[in-house]
Scaffold this motif. Structure first.
Motif, PDB file in Angstrom:
ATOM      1  N   GLU A  98       0.756  -1.189   0.063  1.00 60.96           N
ATOM      2  CA  GLU A  98       0.068   0.014   0.001  1.00 60.96           C
ATOM      3  C   GLU A  98       0.716   1.432  -0.063  1.00 60.96           C
ATOM      4  N   THR A  99       2.123   1.200  -0.147  1.00 53.39           N
ATOM      5  CA  THR A  99       2.930   2.207  -0.441  1.00 53.39           C
ATOM      6  C   THR A  99       3.475   2.368  -1.824  1.00 53.39           C
ATOM      7  N   GLY A 100       3.973   3.429  -2.112  1.00 56.89           N
ATOM      8  CA  GLY A 100       4.646   3.653  -3.547  1.00 56.89           C
ATOM      9  C   GLY A 100       6.132   3.282  -3.484  1.00 56.89           C
ATOM     10  N   LEU A 101       6.493   2.737  -4.902  1.00 58.11           N
ATOM     11  CA  LEU A 101       7.807   2.207  -4.843  1.00 58.11           C
ATOM     12  C   LEU A 101       8.599   2.933  -6.155  1.00 58.11           C
ATOM     13  N   ILE A 102       9.977   3.223  -5.876  1.00 63.83           N
ATOM     14  CA  ILE A 102      10.502   3.954  -6.671  1.00 63.83           C
ATOM     15  C   ILE A 102      12.101   3.221  -6.938  1.00 63.83           C
ATOM     16  N   HIS A 103      12.322   2.597  -7.870  1.00 59.48           N
ATOM     17  CA  HIS A 103      13.723   2.164  -8.127  1.00 59.48           C
ATOM     18  C   HIS A 103      14.589   3.240  -8.662  1.00 59.48           C
ATOM     19  N   ALA A 104      15.965   3.330  -7.912  1.00 61.80           N
ATOM     20  CA  ALA A 104      16.777   4.495  -8.083  1.00 61.80           C
ATOM     21  C   ALA A 104      18.373   3.975  -7.943  1.00 61.80           C
ATOM     22  N   ASP A 105      19.137   4.827  -8.742  1.00 60.52           N
ATOM     23  CA  ASP A 105      20.423   4.746  -8.315  1.00 60.52           C
ATOM     24  C   ASP A 105      21.269   6.318  -8.210  1.00 60.52           C
ATOM     25  N   ALA A 106      22.319   6.353  -8.112  1.00 59.78           N
ATOM     26  CA  ALA A 106      22.868   7.816  -7.986  1.00 59.78           C
ATOM     27  C   ALA A 106      22.509   8.731  -9.264  1.00 59.78           C
ATOM     28  N   PHE A 107      22.045   8.280 -10.116  1.00 59.98           N
ATOM     29  CA  PHE A 107      21.946   9.181 -11.415  1.00 59.98           C
ATOM     30  C   PHE A 107      20.532   9.254 -11.843  1.00 59.98           C
ATOM     31  N   GLY A 108      19.728   8.428 -11.353  1.00 54.58           N
ATOM     32  CA  GLY A 108      18.293   8.756 -11.522  1.00 54.58           C
ATOM     33  C   GLY A 108      17.361   7.578 -11.033  1.00 54.58           C
ATOM     34  N   ALA A 109      15.991   7.716 -11.446  1.00 56.37           N
ATOM     35  CA  ALA A 109      14.753   6.955 -10.854  1.00 56.37           C
ATOM     36  C   ALA A 109      13.909   6.801 -11.549  1.00 56.37           C
ATOM     37  N   ALA A 110      12.904   5.527 -11.167  1.00 54.78           N
ATOM     38  CA  ALA A 110      11.717   5.739 -12.130  1.00 54.78           C
ATOM     39  C   ALA A 110      10.513   5.028 -10.958  1.00 54.78           C
ATOM     40  N   ILE A 111       9.656   5.696 -11.242  1.00 55.04           N
ATOM     41  CA  ILE A 111       8.250   4.992 -10.098  1.00 55.04           C
ATOM     42  C   ILE A 111       8.051   3.789 -10.715  1.00 55.04           C
ATOM     43  N   THR A 112       7.959   2.733  -9.903  1.00 60.22           N
ATOM     44  CA  THR A 112       7.546   1.324 -10.337  1.00 60.22           C
ATOM     45  C   THR A 112       6.172   1.063  -9.699  1.00 60.22           C
ATOM     46  N   ARG A 113       5.631   1.720  -8.630  1.00 59.07           N
ATOM     47  CA  ARG A 113       4.529   1.734  -8.238  1.00 59.07           C
ATOM     48  C   ARG A 113       4.189   3.035  -7.615  1.00 59.07           C
ATOM     49  N   MET A 114       3.126   3.574  -8.234  1.00 60.25           N
ATOM     50  CA  MET A 114       2.667   4.858  -7.757  1.00 60.25           C
ATOM     51  C   MET A 114       1.663   4.812  -6.245  1.00 60.25           C
ATOM     52  N   ALA A 115       1.967   5.405  -5.232  1.00 62.51           N
ATOM     53  CA  ALA A 115       1.672   5.516  -4.100  1.00 62.51           C
ATOM     54  C   ALA A 115       0.219   5.929  -4.108  1.00 62.51           C
ATOM     55  N   PRO A 116      -0.735   5.410  -3.456  1.00 67.07           N
ATOM     56  CA  PRO A 116      -2.058   6.063  -3.155  1.00 67.07           C
ATOM     57  C   PRO A 116      -2.192   7.247  -2.592  1.00 67.07           C
ATOM     58  N   GLU A 117      -2.937   8.002  -3.168  1.00 65.53           N
ATOM     59  CA  GLU A 117      -3.087   9.382  -2.598  1.00 65.53           C
ATOM     60  C   GLU A 117      -4.052   9.515  -1.293  1.00 65.53           C
ATOM     61  N   ILE A 118      -3.479   9.793  -0.170  1.00 68.15           N
ATOM     62  CA  ILE A 118      -4.365  10.241   1.092  1.00 68.15           C
ATOM     63  C   ILE A 118      -3.986  11.656   1.392  1.00 68.15           C
ATOM     64  N   ARG A 119      -4.939  12.591   0.848  1.00 67.91           N
ATOM     65  CA  ARG A 119      -4.816  13.854   1.142  1.00 67.91           C
ATOM     66  C   ARG A 119      -4.556  14.470   2.515  1.00 67.91           C
ATOM     67  N   LEU A 120      -3.753  15.261   2.860  1.00 63.45           N
ATOM     68  CA  LEU A 120      -3.412  15.848   4.305  1.00 63.45           C
ATOM     69  C   LEU A 120      -4.549  16.986   4.563  1.00 63.45           C
ATOM     70  N   ALA A 121      -5.199  16.897   5.900  1.00 63.89           N
ATOM     71  CA  ALA A 121      -5.937  17.930   6.432  1.00 63.89           C
ATOM     72  C   ALA A 121      -5.438  19.333   5.919  1.00 63.89           C
ATOM     73  N   GLY A 122      -6.413  20.287   5.852  1.00 63.17           N
ATOM     74  CA  GLY A 122      -5.766  21.667   5.477  1.00 63.17           C
ATOM     75  C   GLY A 122      -4.982  22.176   6.502  1.00 63.17           C
ATOM     76  N   ALA A 123      -5.078  22.067   7.794  1.00 61.88           N
ATOM     77  CA  ALA A 123      -4.317  22.790   8.934  1.00 61.88           C
ATOM     78  C   ALA A 123      -2.704  22.205   8.721  1.00 61.88           C
ATOM     79  N   ARG A 124      -2.971  20.881   8.723  1.00 69.85           N
ATOM     80  CA  ARG A 124      -1.615  20.022   8.410  1.00 69.85           C
ATOM     81  C   ARG A 124      -0.879  20.386   7.368  1.00 69.85           C
ATOM     82  N   ARG A 125      -1.534  20.407   5.958  1.00 69.46           N
ATOM     83  CA  ARG A 125      -0.820  20.940   4.741  1.00 69.46           C
ATOM     84  C   ARG A 125      -0.158  22.336   5.054  1.00 69.46           C
ATOM     85  N   VAL A 126      -0.876  23.221   5.665  1.00 70.17           N
ATOM     86  CA  VAL A 126      -0.390  24.624   5.809  1.00 70.17           C
ATOM     87  C   VAL A 126       1.017  24.344   6.684  1.00 70.17           C
ATOM     88  N   LYS A 127       0.995  23.623   7.829  1.00 70.53           N
ATOM     89  CA  LYS A 127       2.183  23.609   8.626  1.00 70.53           C
ATOM     90  C   LYS A 127       3.161  23.034   7.662  1.00 70.53           C
TER      91      LYS A 127
END
Length: 154
Positions: A98-127
């Motif tokens: 249920e988390t996203g996955l990125i394969h990377a090395d020192a020169f670049g990366a690619a998203i292998t699995r997009m993470a699900p979006e769980i939007r932050l509450a407004g006050a937390r986002r502002v902080k």
């Protein structure tokens, strides 16, 4: 091929962070390393996307590094999407699906699995956005006037 003028970071996790930051920057995200969203938690990477979205990425260099991380679930409360960044040899079956996955090395990366979006509450986002902006500005100021930070004029 043009040589990379920036030397490679010495630690495997730092190399993953560099490649992942390059990926995020190519996606028009602003990236900070070693960011503290709240006392007791320090994320490897946090990015602020063009629409204000906040992504957190933890870089794991191996099985032992992953197993030693007891705080990662606390990071979920401070971002809209959460990712792991690993190299090609990492045993990805250890990582929660249920988390996203990125394969990377020192020169670049690619998203292998997009993470699900769980939007932050407004006050937390502002902080988090305010703390992100402050950390970025202080880091930039330290680069342009390191003496001020040595003297404690921050």
């Amino acid at each position: 091929m043009i040589a990379d003028p920036i030397p490679l970071p010495p630690m495997p996790g730092q190399r993953l962070a560099r490649g992942t930051a390059r990926l995020l920057r190519s996606m028009d995200h602003a990236v900070l390393t070693e960011f503290t969203p709240v006392r007791g938690l320090r994320v490897d990477l946090i990015s602020l996307g063009p629409k204000g979205e906040l992504w957190v990425v933890e870089c794991k260099s191996g099985r032992a590094d992953f197993r030693a991380d007891r705080k990662w679930q606390g990071y979920l409360d401070w971002c809209d999407r959460y990712f792991w960044a690993v190299d090609g040899d990492f045993p990805v079956d250890l990582l929660p699906e249920e988390t996203g996955l990125i394969h990377a090395d020192a020169f670049g990366a690619a998203i292998t699995r997009m993470a699900p979006e769980i939007r932050l509450a407004g006050a937390r986002r502002v902080k988090v956005q305010r703390d992100f902006a402050r950390a970025a500005a202080l880091r930039l100021q330290a680069l342009s006037d390191p003496q001020a930070f040595i003297a404690g004029v921050s």
